[in-house]
Design a protein around this motif. Structure first.
Motif, short mmCIF file in Angstrom:
data_model
loop_
_atom_site.label_atom_id
_atom_site.label_comp_id
_atom_site.label_asym_id
_atom_site.label_seq_id
_atom_site.Cartn_x
_atom_site.Cartn_y
_atom_site.Cartn_z
N ILE A 216 6.15 -8.21 -5.90
CA ILE A 216 4.96 -7.48 -5.46
C ILE A 216 3.80 -7.99 -6.31
CG2 ILE A 216 3.83 -5.23 -5.40
CD1 ILE A 216 6.58 -3.98 -4.94
N VAL A 217 2.75 -8.48 -5.65
CA VAL A 217 1.62 -9.05 -6.38
C VAL A 217 0.36 -8.21 -6.24
CG1 VAL A 217 2.47 -11.42 -6.39
CG2 VAL A 217 1.12 -10.60 -4.44
N GLY A 218 0.49 -7.05 -5.59
CA GLY A 218 -0.63 -6.14 -5.50
C GLY A 218 -0.17 -4.78 -5.05
N VAL A 219 -0.71 -3.73 -5.68
CA VAL A 219 -0.42 -2.34 -5.30
C VAL A 219 -1.75 -1.64 -5.08
CG1 VAL A 219 0.63 -0.15 -5.96
CG2 VAL A 219 1.71 -2.30 -6.65
N ASP A 220 -2.05 -1.31 -3.84
CA ASP A 220 -3.32 -0.65 -3.49
C ASP A 220 -4.51 -1.41 -4.06
OD1 ASP A 220 -2.03 1.35 -2.09
OD2 ASP A 220 -1.98 2.74 -3.77
N GLY A 221 -4.45 -2.73 -3.98
CA GLY A 221 -5.56 -3.56 -4.43
C GLY A 221 -5.50 -3.96 -5.89
N ARG A 222 -4.63 -3.34 -6.68
CA ARG A 222 -4.46 -3.72 -8.10
C ARG A 222 -3.50 -4.89 -8.18
NH1 ARG A 222 -0.77 -2.56 -12.21
NH2 ARG A 222 0.41 -1.20 -10.80
N GLU A 223 -3.93 -5.99 -8.81
CA GLU A 223 -3.10 -7.19 -8.84
C GLU A 223 -1.99 -7.08 -9.89
OE1 GLU A 223 -5.40 -10.72 -9.30
OE2 GLU A 223 -6.50 -10.43 -7.42
N LEU A 224 -0.83 -7.64 -9.52
CA LEU A 224 0.31 -7.73 -10.42
C LEU A 224 0.75 -9.19 -10.49
CD1 LEU A 224 0.48 -4.69 -9.32
CD2 LEU A 224 2.92 -4.85 -9.83
N SER B 98 0.86 -1.19 0.00
CA SER B 98 0.00 0.00 0.00
C SER B 98 0.89 1.23 0.00
CB SER B 98 -0.90 0.02 1.24
OG SER B 98 -1.81 -1.05 1.23
N ILE B 99 0.60 2.17 -0.87
CA ILE B 99 1.32 3.44 -0.90
C ILE B 99 0.70 4.35 0.15
CG2 ILE B 99 1.93 5.44 -2.29
CD1 ILE B 99 1.72 3.57 -4.77
N VAL B 100 1.50 4.76 1.12
CA VAL B 100 0.96 5.48 2.27
C VAL B 100 0.89 6.98 2.00
CG1 VAL B 100 1.72 3.74 3.93
CG2 VAL B 100 3.26 5.62 3.32
N PRO B 101 0.01 7.68 2.72
CA PRO B 101 -0.13 9.13 2.52
C PRO B 101 0.86 9.94 3.34
CG PRO B 101 -1.78 8.38 4.08
CD PRO B 101 -1.02 7.15 3.63
N PHE B 102 2.01 9.35 3.62
CA PHE B 102 3.09 10.02 4.36
C PHE B 102 4.31 10.06 3.45
CE2 PHE B 102 1.02 6.78 7.23
CZ PHE B 102 0.02 7.62 7.69
N ALA C 58 -0.83 0.63 6.27
CA ALA C 58 -0.86 -0.25 5.10
C ALA C 58 -1.68 -1.51 5.37
CB ALA C 58 0.57 -0.63 4.70
N ARG C 59 -1.47 -2.11 6.53
CA ARG C 59 -2.20 -3.34 6.85
C ARG C 59 -3.69 -3.10 7.00
NH1 ARG C 59 2.52 -6.15 10.64
NH2 ARG C 59 3.66 -7.01 8.84
N SER C 60 -4.06 -1.93 7.47
CA SER C 60 -5.48 -1.60 7.57
C SER C 60 -6.10 -1.38 6.20
CB SER C 60 -5.69 -0.36 8.44
OG SER C 60 -5.26 0.82 7.78
N HIS C 61 -5.25 -1.23 5.18
CA HIS C 61 -5.72 -1.05 3.81
C HIS C 61 -5.36 -2.24 2.92
CE1 HIS C 61 -6.06 3.04 5.34
NE2 HIS C 61 -6.81 3.33 4.31
N GLY C 62 -5.10 -3.39 3.53
CA GLY C 62 -4.90 -4.62 2.77
C GLY C 62 -3.49 -4.89 2.31
N GLY C 63 -2.51 -4.12 2.79
CA GLY C 63 -1.13 -4.33 2.36
C GLY C 63 -0.30 -5.08 3.38
N ASP C 64 0.73 -5.77 2.88
CA ASP C 64 1.70 -6.43 3.76
C ASP C 64 2.88 -5.51 4.06
OD1 ASP C 64 0.33 -9.00 3.46
OD2 ASP C 64 1.16 -8.98 1.43
N GLU C 65 3.07 -4.49 3.24
CA GLU C 65 4.18 -3.56 3.39
C GLU C 65 3.71 -2.18 2.94
OE1 GLU C 65 6.59 -2.29 4.65
OE2 GLU C 65 8.53 -2.73 3.68
#
Length: 281
Positions: free
Chosen positions: A250-258, A130-134, A160-167
């Motif tokens: 990386i297999v996902g960026v902000d919910g978009r699958e890669l 997840s790309i954070v707003p910081f 990030a984890r609250s938005h579905g990310g591992d990092e």
């Protein structure tokens, strides 16, 4: 699999019970985060790339105005902990603080405090980010230093984890791609692997450097390049590197699958092979 609650600890010249109270309450590493650290992967009882980690520990200490810890004592402590840890996959963490000091930001009195500890680590796996707003401040006094002041990373990772990310992935103040909380980022583009330059404010990752060297030797074009944060948002393939992850897609960026990319997969295979063969590159 290693016991997730097991800890092997070295302090004051020998192994100790990790539940002992050992560090003073006025240690500057505790009161103001005035300290540096390194974390090495433990493979079959051996720390990976220990020399490079000790080099960076000393650079980080110098960046904080701290004297370097005694290198031979630190190396002996790491090897003693590694031997006691055994063959299970793990990590060894080297902590060096300014030592006792005032309960404020004035300089510590010292002498410094050295703590070395091993614990379990999970098997590397693909990650969603997840790309954070910081932002990372590439002009910060501690930019590029591996300090114990990790509250920013703790908050970013929780976000990030609250938005579905591992990092969590940070842009810098220019809006460029910078790094994760404990990882460096690579993007596949036009047959090349691209990673942000160090003047982006990212940490000079040990695994990042090893990957760049070994990828080049494997015939893969890998370059440092300034990248807008949108480069990750739009990337088809990307990867993370770190001491405990190695090289993972990386297999996902902000919910978009890669999907894992061919260069990432090739580098990961080479890294796994080589880092078993060359424990201290």
């Amino acid at each position: 699999m290693a016991d997730p609650d097991r800890v092997v600890l070295w302090f004051g010249g020998h192994l100790r019970d990790h539940t002992e109270a050992l560090v003073r309450a006025d240690d500057h590493g505790l009161t103001v985060g005035d300290g540096v650290f390194e974390a090495c992967e433990l493979l079959e009882g051996r720390p990976f790339a220990l020399t490079r980690h000790l080099d960076r520990l000393e650079r980080s200490a110098a960046g904080l105005g701290l004297p370097a810890p005694d290198r031979e004592e630190t190396r002996r402590a790491v090897l003693e902990v590694a031997e006691a840890w055994g063959p299970d996959l793990g990590r060894v963490r080297i902590l060096w603080t300014a030592g006792p000091g005032p309960l404020g930001s004035d300089q510590a009195w010292g002498p410094g405090t050295l703590v070395v500890a091993a614990s379990a680590v999970g098997e590397p796996r693909p990650v969603h980010v997840s790309i954070v707003p910081f932002t990372r401040n590439e002009r910060s006094a501690v930019a590029g230093l591996k300090t114990t002041s990790y509250a920013e990373n703790v908050r970013a990772l929780a976000w990030a984890r609250s938005h579905g990310g591992d990092e969590a992935i940070f842009p810098n103040t220019r809006g460029d791609l910078c790094e994760g909380t404990g990882t460096n980022v690579f993007i596949e583009s036009d047959g090349m692997l691209l990673t942000p330059p160090l003047d982006s404010g990212c940490l000079a990752g040990v695994t990042r450097a090893v990957v760049m060297e070994w990828a080049t030797e494997e015939g893969i074009d890998v370059r440092e390049q300034r990248l807008p944060i949108d480069a990750l948002k739009e990337a088809r393939h990307a990867a993370l590197t770190s001491s405990t992850r190695g090289v993972v897609p990386i297999v996902g960026v902000d919910g978009r699958e890669l999907a894992p990319g061919p260069l990432t997969e090739a580098v990961a295979v080479a890294y796994i092979r080589r880092h078993l063969e060359i424990p201290d590159p």
